[in-house]
Design an enzyme around this catalytic site. Sequence first.
Site, short mmCIF file in Angstrom:
data_model
loop_
_atom_site.label_atom_id
_atom_site.label_comp_id
_atom_site.label_asym_id
_atom_site.label_seq_id
_atom_site.Cartn_x
_atom_site.Cartn_y
_atom_site.Cartn_z
N GLN A 193 -4.85 -1.62 9.87
CA GLN A 193 -4.35 -2.41 8.82
C GLN A 193 -5.01 -3.46 10.26
O GLN A 193 -4.70 -3.59 10.91
CB GLN A 193 -2.71 -2.45 8.67
CG GLN A 193 -2.79 -4.21 8.20
CD GLN A 193 -3.33 -4.15 6.25
OE1 GLN A 193 -3.26 -3.02 5.24
NE2 GLN A 193 -3.68 -5.66 6.11
N ASP A 253 -10.85 2.72 4.14
CA ASP A 253 -11.11 1.51 3.75
C ASP A 253 -12.86 1.54 3.72
O ASP A 253 -13.33 0.65 3.94
CB ASP A 253 -10.89 0.82 5.26
CG ASP A 253 -9.96 0.01 4.82
OD1 ASP A 253 -9.64 -0.21 3.44
OD2 ASP A 253 -8.47 -0.42 5.53
N LYS A 273 1.35 -1.33 0.01
CA LYS A 273 0.01 0.09 0.21
C LYS A 273 0.94 1.02 -0.26
O LYS A 273 0.87 3.00 -0.89
CB LYS A 273 -0.28 -0.06 1.20
CG LYS A 273 -2.17 -0.63 1.53
CD LYS A 273 -2.99 -1.48 1.90
CE LYS A 273 -4.13 -2.95 2.57
NZ LYS A 273 -4.18 -3.02 3.37
#
Length: 281
Positions: free
Chosen positions: A93, A116, A49
């Site tokens: 994460q 997200d 990422k």
Amino acid sequence: MSVLIKGKELSEKIVENIAQEVKNYEKKPGLTVIIVGDNPASRVYVNKKKTTAEKAGFNSAVIELPEDVSQQELETHIDVLNKEDTVDGILVQLPLPKHISTYDILERIKPEKDVDGFHPINVGRLVIGLKPYAVSCTPFGIIKLLEENNIEIEGKHAVVIGRSNIVGKPVASLLLNRNATVTVCHSKTASLRRICMQADILVAAVGIAKFVKADWVKPGAVVIDVGINRTEEGKLVGDVDFEEVSKKAGYITPVPGGVGPMTIAMLLANTLELFKLHNNL
Ligand code: NDP
């Protein structure tokens, strides 16, 4: 033989377009990823990422916290990032260690920085058909793959195997919002094979290698394989038995090179959208 839905190529095109757009802005989109502990798979994802975000010209940062970080300490990091003007997107994460409440952490992120799309406000907006600040990246990537390959969604029967908050539920909402008739299956579903055989669009997000076999698939169906599984020999395979199913499906995503690369491309697309929102662009 099915038509291959190539996520790798599309994702590279999306990242390239984003990089071109970012060149026009004096200020750069900012993405900060928080990683807790030492999970090797999470490290690989976070590195990917970060490097892709940098390739697109973003300001990208990773905050690494120890496995035993407290809930409060983690929340304090999020509070700081929520207020920081240079940060447009915050990503924590997953999975988090067991002593941390994942729901509380995801809810702590400002919805306008929730890149997200996991904050209850963004999930809620998606479900009721309002535009969320960000749509969860993997499901968003799946829809892009369908759209870019001119696959009709409206009026089709879409069967989603898996009901996780990360993939199954949001992809079901996105398909429903685009007027598919959606059936969501899970580990307690009876007659799974029979239901899958009715699918015009079959999305497999189960986490079991080669779970979906050819005799589950209607000839000509569109098969989207979200799974990422490692075999004992270390090979990466999906939730669909690609060799068998690709002889019967109309369209199929490969693993690797299908849904996976789209997830990161959509993360960058979401960050860019939030950057534009924050800067009135
Ligand atoms: P989860 O483990 O959170 O969810 C799996 C789902 O599959 C659950 O809803 C579960 O049902 C269902 N399931 C499990 N066993 C069966 C069965 N025998 N029959 C029918 N349904 C079953 O996984 P995720 O949704 O997070 O991920 C799914 C897969 O996608 C994984 O391989 C993961 O690695 C991959 N993934 C890939 C991404 C990408 O970028 N390509 C991103 C995210 C995930 P129940 O709810 O009843 O337990």
